[in-house]
Motif scaffolding. Structure first.
Motif, mmCIF file in Angstrom:
data_model
loop_
_atom_site.group_PDB
_atom_site.id
_atom_site.type_symbol
_atom_site.label_atom_id
_atom_site.label_comp_id
_atom_site.label_asym_id
_atom_site.label_seq_id
_atom_site.Cartn_x
_atom_site.Cartn_y
_atom_site.Cartn_z
ATOM 1 N N ARG B 365 17.042 152.548 25.273
ATOM 2 C CA ARG B 365 15.856 151.691 25.170
ATOM 3 C C ARG B 365 14.615 152.437 25.652
ATOM 4 N N ARG B 366 14.763 153.140 26.777
ATOM 5 C CA ARG B 366 13.632 153.904 27.311
ATOM 6 C C ARG B 366 13.167 154.951 26.303
ATOM 7 N N TYR B 367 14.152 155.685 25.740
ATOM 8 C CA TYR B 367 13.795 156.773 24.838
ATOM 9 C C TYR B 367 13.089 156.231 23.588
ATOM 10 N N ILE B 368 13.684 155.223 22.960
ATOM 11 C CA ILE B 368 13.104 154.713 21.709
ATOM 12 C C ILE B 368 11.754 154.040 21.969
ATOM 13 N N ALA B 369 11.626 153.334 23.070
ATOM 14 C CA ALA B 369 10.330 152.737 23.405
ATOM 15 C C ALA B 369 9.270 153.835 23.523
ATOM 16 N N SER B 370 9.652 154.976 24.076
ATOM 17 C CA SER B 370 8.672 156.063 24.218
ATOM 18 C C SER B 370 8.336 156.667 22.852
ATOM 19 N N VAL B 371 9.343 156.807 21.972
ATOM 20 C CA VAL B 371 9.066 157.327 20.623
ATOM 21 C C VAL B 371 8.143 156.363 19.876
ATOM 22 N N TRP B 372 8.373 155.078 20.061
ATOM 23 C CA TRP B 372 7.586 154.072 19.334
ATOM 24 C C TRP B 372 6.256 153.750 20.020
ATOM 25 N N GLY B 373 6.056 154.257 21.222
ATOM 26 C CA GLY B 373 4.805 154.001 21.926
ATOM 27 C C GLY B 373 4.643 152.547 22.334
ATOM 28 N N GLY B 495 -0.577 147.927 12.929
ATOM 29 C CA GLY B 495 -0.751 149.070 12.027
ATOM 30 C C GLY B 495 -0.742 150.415 12.725
ATOM 31 N N SER B 496 -1.210 150.467 13.970
ATOM 32 C CA SER B 496 -1.279 151.766 14.650
ATOM 33 C C SER B 496 0.114 152.355 14.888
ATOM 34 N N HIS B 497 1.133 151.515 14.880
ATOM 35 C CA HIS B 497 2.499 152.017 15.031
ATOM 36 C C HIS B 497 3.107 152.447 13.688
ATOM 37 N N PHE B 498 2.393 152.183 12.609
ATOM 38 C CA PHE B 498 2.925 152.487 11.265
ATOM 39 C C PHE B 498 1.890 153.288 10.476
ATOM 40 N N PRO B 499 1.528 154.476 10.959
ATOM 41 C CA PRO B 499 0.433 155.231 10.352
ATOM 42 C C PRO B 499 0.867 156.122 9.192
ATOM 43 N N TYR B 500 2.060 155.903 8.646
ATOM 44 C CA TYR B 500 2.665 156.859 7.714
ATOM 45 C C TYR B 500 1.871 156.995 6.423
ATOM 46 N N LYS B 501 1.689 158.258 6.021
ATOM 47 C CA LYS B 501 1.018 158.541 4.747
ATOM 48 C C LYS B 501 2.039 158.900 3.666
ATOM 49 N N TRP B 507 10.326 160.271 7.912
ATOM 50 C CA TRP B 507 11.471 161.163 8.173
ATOM 51 C C TRP B 507 11.267 161.963 9.461
ATOM 52 N N GLU B 508 10.059 162.517 9.632
ATOM 53 C CA GLU B 508 9.830 163.361 10.807
ATOM 54 C C GLU B 508 9.988 162.532 12.090
ATOM 55 N N GLU B 509 9.549 161.278 12.038
ATOM 56 C CA GLU B 509 9.711 160.419 13.225
ATOM 57 C C GLU B 509 11.181 160.032 13.424
ATOM 58 N N LEU B 510 11.863 159.776 12.303
ATOM 59 C CA LEU B 510 13.306 159.438 12.373
ATOM 60 C C LEU B 510 14.083 160.557 13.062
ATOM 61 N N ARG B 511 13.768 161.792 12.697
ATOM 62 C CA ARG B 511 14.457 162.947 13.302
ATOM 63 C C ARG B 511 14.321 162.905 14.822
ATOM 64 N N VAL B 512 13.099 162.688 15.267
ATOM 65 C CA VAL B 512 12.844 162.670 16.710
ATOM 66 C C VAL B 512 13.568 161.481 17.351
ATOM 67 N N ALA B 513 13.508 160.324 16.676
ATOM 68 C CA ALA B 513 14.136 159.121 17.235
ATOM 69 C C ALA B 513 15.652 159.283 17.326
#
Lengths: 207, 695
Positions: B365-373, B495-501, B507-513
């Motif tokens: 939970r800590r890790y994913i919360a940090s990835v998601w801001g 929207g600021s949590h979903f800035p994907y273009k 994908w790049e965020e998924l890798r980190v998550a």
């Protein structure tokens, strides 16, 4: 060595991938030249798969009074020439595998009679592009296969046979059929027997 | 690229949109239209082969029934609307319901036939944009028994081997898998093994196209797998066909499982399963004496109220013989959906965060919360299984839903109940591209993309991550699915949590998550996927080769050991009685995929299998005076369907079979039971009791 076409009835799962692939052909879009017949036996899901066997001395070729059915240099028996086919249907009666079909002529060919004999030409258009026939390319199980004879035969346990005996008629085909190892000639007396034969092969265990 | 493109065409390398084999194929594209497929013959999984669905998959891309603009229900009818109107309405209504009843009054019901990127996005959207704990994919309906059992036995949820291990097996054991119809391309691997002399054991109540040529076919009574597997384990123990060294050094729990199996002598198993005890012993001998093997199972075993226990009992047979984690020694569930594997790894399950992390784990939970801001306390807790949504809706706890890539009005068990509860929803929005039985109940329809109109990755049956490529743009006003989700997030103020273009940004965020999780994708890049024709997870670093074969040295529990689990047999939730004397089992046919939404629209596939039917043994049919093509009413305690009978001696006389791909009056799920497995909450699609009547 030229590539050969193989049928392995035991592997056919009746999925119709070959039929769907055949329907994709630009020269007969929507109509499949492959026959996939249900074997009407209550204990069976098996279907009988028939492609053109491309006989040497093909009875369809010999039977045609118009000489409308041509054979390519590499032995592929083509559909009737649309200029010459007079719809006598002799080829249908001559073919021991019941392969040729009579289909409505495309509207663009403004010519009587209104139907024309059509059959599998082993994807002549694809092969001129260096591609394998589409049905044998997609077949999920290898029930249809197209490849170097030695390579395909070395991979499988059955015997690849191309000699058929229909009553008094002996036929050699360019297409090979995998049968149990103890058989050299496939002997058939009439169509029902042919289907039953395929069913028996299809249900045989591997051991 | 090895294939030849025709004049005026280009070839787009991608993968089939249907099952979990994720066969490679080229889409032929001419003038911005997909005009056909061509063989991608050096893609290793299928080497150019395609099943009938794959050959014609492209025909859905420009299907006349594609949804071309948003729809909003006005005066009871779905009418054309602008994107702004539709999106505002979805965001507004979901927020309104949440404002009145709490965040958990809305659910996101997702699917597993979508890319990993979209699966990841759905989980994040539910938890971050909507702040609800209720997110679950339809993988709950197919994969969860295997997932639960694999986690318990191995500490990881993935097929243990690459498919290339199958041809090296001396014995192949398939339980509850109609491979020939559901994963036709896999048949080639079986035949490669059999060409080398392998024997095939199939467990199935029907003589399927898979069972037809098996060396041993155990035609058990539906719902009795657990007794069968326990019985085989007992034979292995009694005849000392065990790998004692492997059991001692690499597993825990053998003695308990063995003690439990002792209660399953062949005579008892033969009675429960209604097979010859000799066949059981013969199968056990074949399995016990092999040096290499592959054991696979699918929905027949898993779609039961004891699905996870069944899977664990079959895993016991693999562990007892020590045949796993080596070349030619394999095991795995034969996953159904296109991205059935990836769809259950990236955090769209109610109990899971990305990387297949447990949502209850504070570290995760800590890790994913940090990835998601986001603040950790804002991350919702575990939700409930989607198979429990009907109950939640009935209790008034669930009132709004966003539904994507699923069709519960065909695929839910006891669909009469599911439909009644779905109708109670105050608001239902769906993202669809062709329309479905479920769409008929929707308040808003957001027109999405089909697989050829977007890019992204999927993870196939063997854990190989592959890349789908875009061939054409969506038609009309239809939009790429992930853009729709991002638009909704913006309207929900997140929207600021979903800035994907691009899908690649996701994908790049998924890798980190996923990094550090059980399903670690961190080292996989789209370039590597292309160069290596797929990369097997876990792949924790760019220089890591990926992991085609698991368990070579250790299992994924902290102690590195696998676990045996012994479970006592118990009967299915519903057994035949005087009123409902027959067992009914449901399943798939080769021409159709899942709820049939795509395949029921493709003419060639419809011609091959136009409608559902009842498979019934001639002996049984005689009792009802029924012949082939006669219409019969099949009735359970929950509902009925009227379908033509198909007489066949390939099914057990005490069992009938219905394929499930149709909706409305043809839905097999009007009959099925919504009894759920206590572990994993999978429904018991494969066994219920019915009565028949000729109409």
């Amino acid at each position: 060595m030229a590539k050969a076409f193989f049928i392995d009835p035991q592997r056919c799962i009746g999925c119709f991938a070959c039929v769907m692939a055949c329907r994709e052909c630009d020269s007969h879009k929507g109509v499949a030249m492959i026959h996939l017949d249900a074997i009407a036996s209550p204990g069976s899901h098996q279907v009988a798969l028939t492609v053109c066997m491309h006989c040497l001395d093909a009875p369809c070729v010999q039977s045609c009074p118009q000489e409308a059915i041509k054979v390519t240099a590499d032995g592929i028996v083509l559909s009737a020439s649309k200029e010459s086919c007079d719809s006598t249907r002799y080829c249908l009666y001559a073919c021991p595998f019941a392969v040729p079909m009579h289909e409505a002529r495309p509207a663009s060919q403004d010519r009587a009679p209104p139907t024309i004999m059509m059959k599998c030409d082993q994807c002549y258009d694809r092969r001129t592009m260096g591609l394998a026939p589409w049905c044998a390319t997609v077949c999920p199980t290898g029930a249809l296969a197209f490849g170097e004879y030695d390579e395909v035969v070395a991979q499988r346990r059955g015997r690849a046979v191309n000699e058929w005996q229909f009553g008094n008629q002996r036929i050699r085909t360019r297409v090979y059929t995998f049968v149990p190892r103890d058989q050299e000639v496939i002997s058939i007396q009439g169509e029902p027997r042919y289907l039953r034969y395929l069913e028996k092969v299809a249900y045989s265990r591997t051991k | 690229m090895t294939s030849t493109s025709r004049q005026g065409e280009r070839l787009v390398a991608t993968h089939c949109c249907f099952c979990a084999l994720q066969c490679g194929m080229y889409l032929r594209v001419a003038d911005k239209e997909v005009v056909g497929v061509e063989a991608w013959d050096d893609f290793p999984v299928n080497q150019g082969r395609l099943c009938p669905k794959g050959v014609v998959a492209y025909q859905q891309v420009r299907h006349p029934q594609r949804l071309l603009h948003p729809l909003v229900r006005k005066n009871g009818r779905l009418e054309r609307a602008s994107w702004d109107e539709a999106l505002d309405l979805v965001a507004g209504r979901l927020r309104e319901i949440q404002g009145r009843y709490g965040n958990d009054a809305v659910a996101v019901y997702s699917g597993a036939s979508i890319t990993n990127e979209k699966a990841y996005l759905m989980g994040k959207f539910a938890r971050v944009a909507l702040g609800t704990r209720h997110i679950d994919p339809n993988g709950r309906l197919c994969m969860v028994s295997a997932g639960v059992a694999n986690m318990k036995a191995f500490g990881i949820d993935r097929m243990a081997n690459p498919l290339s291990d199958i041809p090296l097996a001396e014995v192949i054991f398939l339980a509850g898998s109609n491979t020939a119809e559901c994963h036709p391309i896999l048949m080639q691997y079986l035949w490669q093994a059999r060409d080398r002399g392998a024997r095939l054991i199939v467990v199935d109540p029907r003589v399927t196209q898979t069972a037809r040529t098996a060396d041993i076919h155990l035609q058990i009574r539906p719902g009795t797998d657990l007794a069968l597997a326990n019985g085989i384990l007992r034979v292995l123990i009694h005849e000392k066909m065990l790998d004692r060294e492997f059991i001692a050094s690499r597993t825990n729990g053998f003695e308990e499982a063995a003690a439990m199996a002792e209660g399953y002598p062949p005579e008892r198993v033969a009675e429960i399963c209604d097979i010859a005890g000799g066949d059981l012993v013969e199968a056990a001998h074949l399995w016990g004496r092999a040096k290499t093997s592959f054991l696979g199972h699918a929905r027949g075993v898993e779609h039961q109220t004891k699905g996870p226990e069944n899977v664990l009992a079959y895993i016991n047979l693999v562990l007892a013989t020590g045949r796993i984690g080596r070349p030619g020694c394999g095991y795995g569930t034969i996953t159904g959906q296109g991205n059935g594997q990836g769809g259950r790894e990236h955090g769209q399950r109610m109990d899971q965060l990305p990387g297949a992390r447990p949502i209850a784990d504070p570290e995760a939970r800590r890790y994913i919360a940090s990835v998601w801001g986001i603040a950790e306390e804002d991350l919702p807790e575990q939700g409930v299984a989607c198979t429990e949504y009907p109950e939640l809706i009935e209790r008034g706890e669930l009132r709004g839903m966003l539904s994507y890539c699923n069709n519960p009005m065909v695929s839910f068990p006891n669909v009469n109940r599911a439909e009644a509860s779905w109708r109670k929803l105050e608001f239902l929005a769906v993202i669809e591209y062709l329309g479905s039985e479920t769409m008929e109940l929707a308040d808003v329809v957001l027109p999405g993309s089909c697989w050829a109109e977007d890019e992204g990755t999927t993870t196939n049956i063997e854990g190989r991550v592959v890349k789908h490529n875009k061939a054409v743009d969506p038609p009309g006003e239809a939009r790429v699915d992930w853009e729709i989700i991002c638009e909704l997030a913006r309207r929900l103020g997140k929207g600021s949590h979903f800035p994907y273009k691009s899908a690649r940004d996701i994908w790049e965020e998924l890798r980190v998550a996923s990094k550090g999780g059980s399903a670690d994708y961190y080292g996989i890049s789209w370039e590597r996927i292309e160069q290596e024709k797929g990369v097997f997870w876990p792949c924790p670093a760019a220089e890591h080769p990926g992991t085609p074969r698991l368990f070579q040295e250790r299992f994924h529990h902290p102690d590195g050991r696998a676990r045996f689990h012994g479970s006592e047999y118990r009967p299915p939730a519903e057994e035949p009685d005087e009123e409902y004397p027959l067992r009914c089992t449901t399943g798939r046919v080769v021409s159709h995929y899942l709820s049939g939404n795509q395949t029921r629209r493709i003419a060639s596939l419809v011609t091959s299998c136009p409608e559902p039917y009842l498979e019934i043994h001639p002996q049984t049919a005689r009792r009802y005076g029924t012949r082939t093509a006669d219409m019969v009413r099949v009735k359970s305690r929950r509902g009925e369907v009227v379908v033509p009978a198909r007489l066949t001696a390939t099914i057990r006389p005490d069992t009938v079979f219905l394929p499930y791909h149709w909706g409305h009056d043809q839905a097999a799920n009007r009959i099925t039971s919504d009894s759920l497995a206590p572990l994993g909450k999978i429904p018991e699609y494969k066994v219920c009791a019915v009565q028949l009547e000729r109409v």
